[in-house]
Design a protein around this motif. Structure first.
Motif, PDB file in Angstrom:
ATOM      1  N   MET A  11      -3.223  13.506   5.284  1.00 44.37           N
ATOM      2  CA  MET A  11      -2.154  13.878   6.200  1.00 44.37           C
ATOM      3  C   MET A  11      -0.915  13.049   5.907  1.00 44.37           C
ATOM      4  SD  MET A  11      -4.749  14.178   9.291  1.00 44.37           S
ATOM      5  CE  MET A  11      -5.812  13.304   8.185  1.00 44.37           C
ATOM      6  N   PHE A  12       0.234  13.706   5.927  1.00 45.47           N
ATOM      7  CA  PHE A  12       1.491  13.038   5.611  1.00 45.47           C
ATOM      8  C   PHE A  12       2.420  13.110   6.822  1.00 45.47           C
ATOM      9  CE2 PHE A  12      -0.392  14.261   1.645  1.00 45.47           C
ATOM     10  CZ  PHE A  12      -0.091  13.235   0.765  1.00 45.47           C
ATOM     11  N   SER A  50       4.211   8.058   5.788  1.00 45.66           N
ATOM     12  CA  SER A  50       2.872   7.479   5.894  1.00 45.66           C
ATOM     13  C   SER A  50       1.838   8.509   5.458  1.00 45.66           C
ATOM     14  CB  SER A  50       2.582   7.047   7.339  1.00 45.66           C
ATOM     15  OG  SER A  50       3.376   5.945   7.709  1.00 45.66           O
ATOM     16  N   CYS A  51       1.002   8.107   4.518  1.00 43.63           N
ATOM     17  CA  CYS A  51      -0.073   8.972   4.035  1.00 43.63           C
ATOM     18  C   CYS A  51      -1.407   8.415   4.507  1.00 43.63           C
ATOM     19  CB  CYS A  51      -0.047   9.054   2.506  1.00 43.63           C
ATOM     20  SG  CYS A  51      -1.497   9.874   1.805  1.00 43.63           S
ATOM     21  N   PHE A  52      -2.192   9.256   5.177  1.00 44.01           N
ATOM     22  CA  PHE A  52      -3.523   8.862   5.633  1.00 44.01           C
ATOM     23  C   PHE A  52      -4.568   9.662   4.863  1.00 44.01           C
ATOM     24  CE2 PHE A  52      -0.769   8.251   9.404  1.00 44.01           C
ATOM     25  CZ  PHE A  52      -0.876   6.866   9.488  1.00 44.01           C
ATOM     26  N   HIS A  53      -5.478   8.936   4.250  1.00 48.15           N
ATOM     27  CA  HIS A  53      -6.565   9.551   3.483  1.00 48.15           C
ATOM     28  C   HIS A  53      -7.855   9.365   4.268  1.00 48.15           C
ATOM     29  CE1 HIS A  53      -9.885   8.535   0.479  1.00 48.15           C
ATOM     30  NE2 HIS A  53      -9.797   9.848   0.457  1.00 48.15           N
ATOM     31  N   ILE A  54      -8.527  10.465   4.586  1.00 46.08           N
ATOM     32  CA  ILE A  54      -9.760  10.416   5.364  1.00 46.08           C
ATOM     33  C   ILE A  54     -10.952  10.364   4.407  1.00 46.08           C
ATOM     34  CG2 ILE A  54     -11.108  11.510   7.184  1.00 46.08           C
ATOM     35  CD1 ILE A  54      -8.266  10.592   7.981  1.00 46.08           C
ATOM     36  N   LYS A  55     -11.793   9.366   4.597  1.00 44.85           N
ATOM     37  CA  LYS A  55     -12.950   9.187   3.714  1.00 44.85           C
ATOM     38  C   LYS A  55     -14.037  10.209   4.067  1.00 44.85           C
ATOM     39  CE  LYS A  55     -12.142   4.207   3.202  1.00 44.85           C
ATOM     40  NZ  LYS A  55     -12.720   2.852   3.413  1.00 44.85           N
ATOM     41  N   ARG A  56     -13.979  11.344   3.406  1.00 47.18           N
ATOM     42  CA  ARG A  56     -14.955  12.409   3.660  1.00 47.18           C
ATOM     43  C   ARG A  56     -16.077  12.432   2.625  1.00 47.18           C
ATOM     44  NH1 ARG A  56     -14.099  15.739   7.668  1.00 47.18           N
ATOM     45  NH2 ARG A  56     -12.031  15.956   8.627  1.00 47.18           N
ATOM     46  N   PHE A  57     -15.997  11.569   1.636  1.00 48.02           N
ATOM     47  CA  PHE A  57     -17.029  11.536   0.609  1.00 48.02           C
ATOM     48  C   PHE A  57     -17.743  10.193   0.684  1.00 48.02           C
ATOM     49  CE2 PHE A  57     -13.515  14.185  -1.020  1.00 48.02           C
ATOM     50  CZ  PHE A  57     -14.171  15.407  -1.023  1.00 48.02           C
ATOM     51  N   GLU A  58     -19.009  10.223   1.099  1.00 43.95           N
ATOM     52  CA  GLU A  58     -19.783   9.003   1.285  1.00 43.95           C
ATOM     53  C   GLU A  58     -20.777   8.817   0.147  1.00 43.95           C
ATOM     54  OE1 GLU A  58     -21.660   9.157   5.083  1.00 43.95           O
ATOM     55  OE2 GLU A  58     -19.842   8.585   6.182  1.00 43.95           O
ATOM     56  N   CYS A  66       0.849  -1.190   0.000  1.00 39.60           N
ATOM     57  CA  CYS A  66       0.000   0.000   0.000  1.00 39.60           C
ATOM     58  C   CYS A  66       0.884   1.239   0.000  1.00 39.60           C
ATOM     59  CB  CYS A  66      -0.930   0.021   1.212  1.00 39.60           C
ATOM     60  SG  CYS A  66      -0.067   0.223   2.784  1.00 39.60           S
ATOM     61  N   VAL A  67       0.392   2.301  -0.608  1.00 38.06           N
ATOM     62  CA  VAL A  67       1.110   3.580  -0.588  1.00 38.06           C
ATOM     63  C   VAL A  67       0.373   4.605   0.261  1.00 38.06           C
ATOM     64  CG1 VAL A  67       2.271   3.244  -2.805  1.00 38.06           C
ATOM     65  CG2 VAL A  67      -0.010   4.294  -2.741  1.00 38.06           C
ATOM     66  N   ASP A  68      -0.791   4.221   0.766  1.00 34.43           N
ATOM     67  CA  ASP A  68      -1.539   5.077   1.679  1.00 34.43           C
ATOM     68  C   ASP A  68      -2.538   4.207   2.421  1.00 34.43           C
ATOM     69  OD1 ASP A  68      -3.388   4.567  -0.373  1.00 34.43           O
ATOM     70  OD2 ASP A  68      -4.464   6.425   0.066  1.00 34.43           O
ATOM     71  N   ILE A  69      -3.152   4.776   3.453  1.00 30.99           N
ATOM     72  CA  ILE A  69      -4.187   4.070   4.204  1.00 30.99           C
ATOM     73  C   ILE A  69      -5.419   4.960   4.239  1.00 30.99           C
ATOM     74  CG2 ILE A  69      -4.870   3.132   6.441  1.00 30.99           C
ATOM     75  CD1 ILE A  69      -2.008   2.411   6.980  1.00 30.99           C
ATOM     76  N   SER A  70      -6.529   4.448   3.727  1.00 32.39           N
ATOM     77  CA  SER A  70      -7.790   5.184   3.742  1.00 32.39           C
ATOM     78  C   SER A  70      -8.550   4.836   5.018  1.00 32.39           C
ATOM     79  CB  SER A  70      -8.634   4.837   2.509  1.00 32.39           C
ATOM     80  OG  SER A  70      -8.022   5.321   1.329  1.00 32.39           O
ATOM     81  N   LEU A  71      -8.955   5.860   5.753  1.00 33.42           N
ATOM     82  CA  LEU A  71      -9.566   5.665   7.062  1.00 33.42           C
ATOM     83  C   LEU A  71     -10.989   6.209   7.100  1.00 33.42           C
ATOM     84  CD1 LEU A  71      -6.548   6.802   9.277  1.00 33.42           C
ATOM     85  CD2 LEU A  71      -7.265   4.447   8.839  1.00 33.42           C
ATOM     86  N   ASP A  72     -11.884   5.438   7.707  1.00 31.05           N
ATOM     87  CA  ASP A  72     -13.242   5.907   7.973  1.00 31.05           C
ATOM     88  C   ASP A  72     -13.220   6.784   9.215  1.00 31.05           C
ATOM     89  OD1 ASP A  72     -14.879   4.497   5.958  1.00 31.05           O
ATOM     90  OD2 ASP A  72     -14.139   2.696   6.970  1.00 31.05           O
ATOM     91  N   LEU A  73     -14.016   7.841   9.204  1.00 32.02           N
ATOM     92  CA  LEU A  73     -14.165   8.655  10.400  1.00 32.02           C
ATOM     93  C   LEU A  73     -14.918   7.863  11.454  1.00 32.02           C
ATOM     94  CD1 LEU A  73     -15.088  12.097   8.824  1.00 32.02           C
ATOM     95  CD2 LEU A  73     -13.064  11.621  10.194  1.00 32.02           C
TER      96      LEU A  73
END
Length: 338
Positions: free
Chosen positions: A320-321, A203-211, A116-123
């Motif tokens: 966030m990086f 580490s790149c964290f992607h926040i799932k803001r689009f549902e 993985c090159v990033d981790i997508s996280l649910d709020l």
């Protein structure tokens, strides 16, 4: 067709990015237009080649893929994202996720690994952060963040650590997702748990803001505030820590993995960039906050201004990086061009 092929072979996304960053860190105030970089990216990602607004996360993934693809073609090697050392993009951003699926009937565990090159996280849900976050808030936080984290839980504000807790928490798969247990020799219900086997340099964290709701056939943007620390310890989310919490201090090995083997890289990270999004689902504006030598800068189109760190803390983070703490301190010693 031959002319187009020759033209595309001369395109180099990594070269254009290098030229762009060289221009940025060159002393002088002459404006720089990334037109060549944009054109190279459009040639790589034809589906995103337009003047319409695009998602920053899609751009990030597409850009890394383009750099990786070009380098691999030049090296004439088969593409392999798993080893993390094939190109600059994966040397910096590539990590490895571990997925354990355990049969609830017999306990048999199937383990897989994915790069993985990033981790997508649910709020987190509105009720606040998880128990592990509350018990370890002082361990994760710095600069007085422990007190503010406690109050944020009472207000139901999501936290990055709570999102990571949720990401690595065991999840019971539904009856429609039964997996074939090799020991039972039938499909069984199971528990799935994610963990991080190998940390990247960044580490790149992607926040799932689009549902997107297929039932209601509606899409919406989630504007809930997310609290994120400037210093982050990823140790609780490593596979070794997850397995120890599951089995105690006993040594287990699945598919040749050594869960107690220490990670080669440090688990301590420092925040150095935050991408925010304001606006609606289909239209909005991106702003980046960048940290150089402990000074934060707001990058808003052509305007770059110094800002207080409290402005960054209040920002609505979308990506966030975090960089390895040792690398951050080394980079901080370099002078910032004026």
């Amino acid at each position: 067709n031959d002319s187009n092929s020759n033209k595309n072979s001369r395109l180099c996304l990594a070269c254009d990015m290098d030229a762009m960053f060289s221009a940025v860190f060159t002393v002088g105030r002459t404006p720089y237009s990334p037109a060549k970089f944009l054109y190279s990216w459009w040639q790589h990602a034809a589906n995103l080649a337009s003047y319409e607004q695009q998602d920053a996360h899609e751009f990030f993934i597409s850009m890394l893929d383009g750099i990786h693809e070009k380098v691999e073609k030049d090296k004439r090697k088969p593409q392999s994202q798993g080893n993390g050392d094939c190109c600059i993009a994966h040397r910096v951003f590539s990590g490895i996720l571990r997925s354990d699926v355990m049969c609830t009937a017999c306990g048999f565990t199937s383990t897989t690994y994915d790069p993985c090159v990033d981790i997508s996280l649910d709020l987190e849900p509105n009720q606040g952060a998880s128990g592990r976050t509350a018990s370890s808030k002082s361990h994760h936080s710095c600069n007085g963040e422990a007190d503010s984290l406690s109050s944020s839980q009472n207000c139901g504000i999501s936290t990055l650590m709570g999102c990571l807790d949720r990401f690595t928490r065991p999840e019971r798969l539904g009856s429609d997702q039964k997996f074939f247990c090799q020991q039972c020799q039938v499909r069984q219900e199971s528990l799935k748990q994610m963990s991080i086997r190998k940390l990247p340099l960044v580490s790149c964290f992607h926040i799932k803001r689009f549902e997107h709701s297929p039932i209601r056939k509606m899409s919406r943007k989630v504007d809930r505030y997310l609290q994120f620390p400037f210093s982050l310890d990823m140790a609780p989310y490593l596979s070794s820590s997850i397995l120890r919490s599951r089995f105690g201090n006993r040594s287990f090995s699945f598919d040749g993995d050594e869960p107690d083997a220490s990670n080669k890289l440090s688990s301590e990270f420092e925040l150095f960039a935050v991408i925010t999004h304001t606006g609606k689902l289909d239209a909005g504006h991106y702003v980046t906050y960048l940290r150089l030598s402990n000074q934060w800068y707001k990058c808003d189109d052509a305007w770059i201004t110094q800002v207080n760190e409290n402005i960054v803390r209040a920002a609505q983070g979308y990506m966030m990086f975090y960089v390895q703490k040792m690398l951050y301190y080394k980079a901080s010693k370099r002078p910032v061009p004026s």
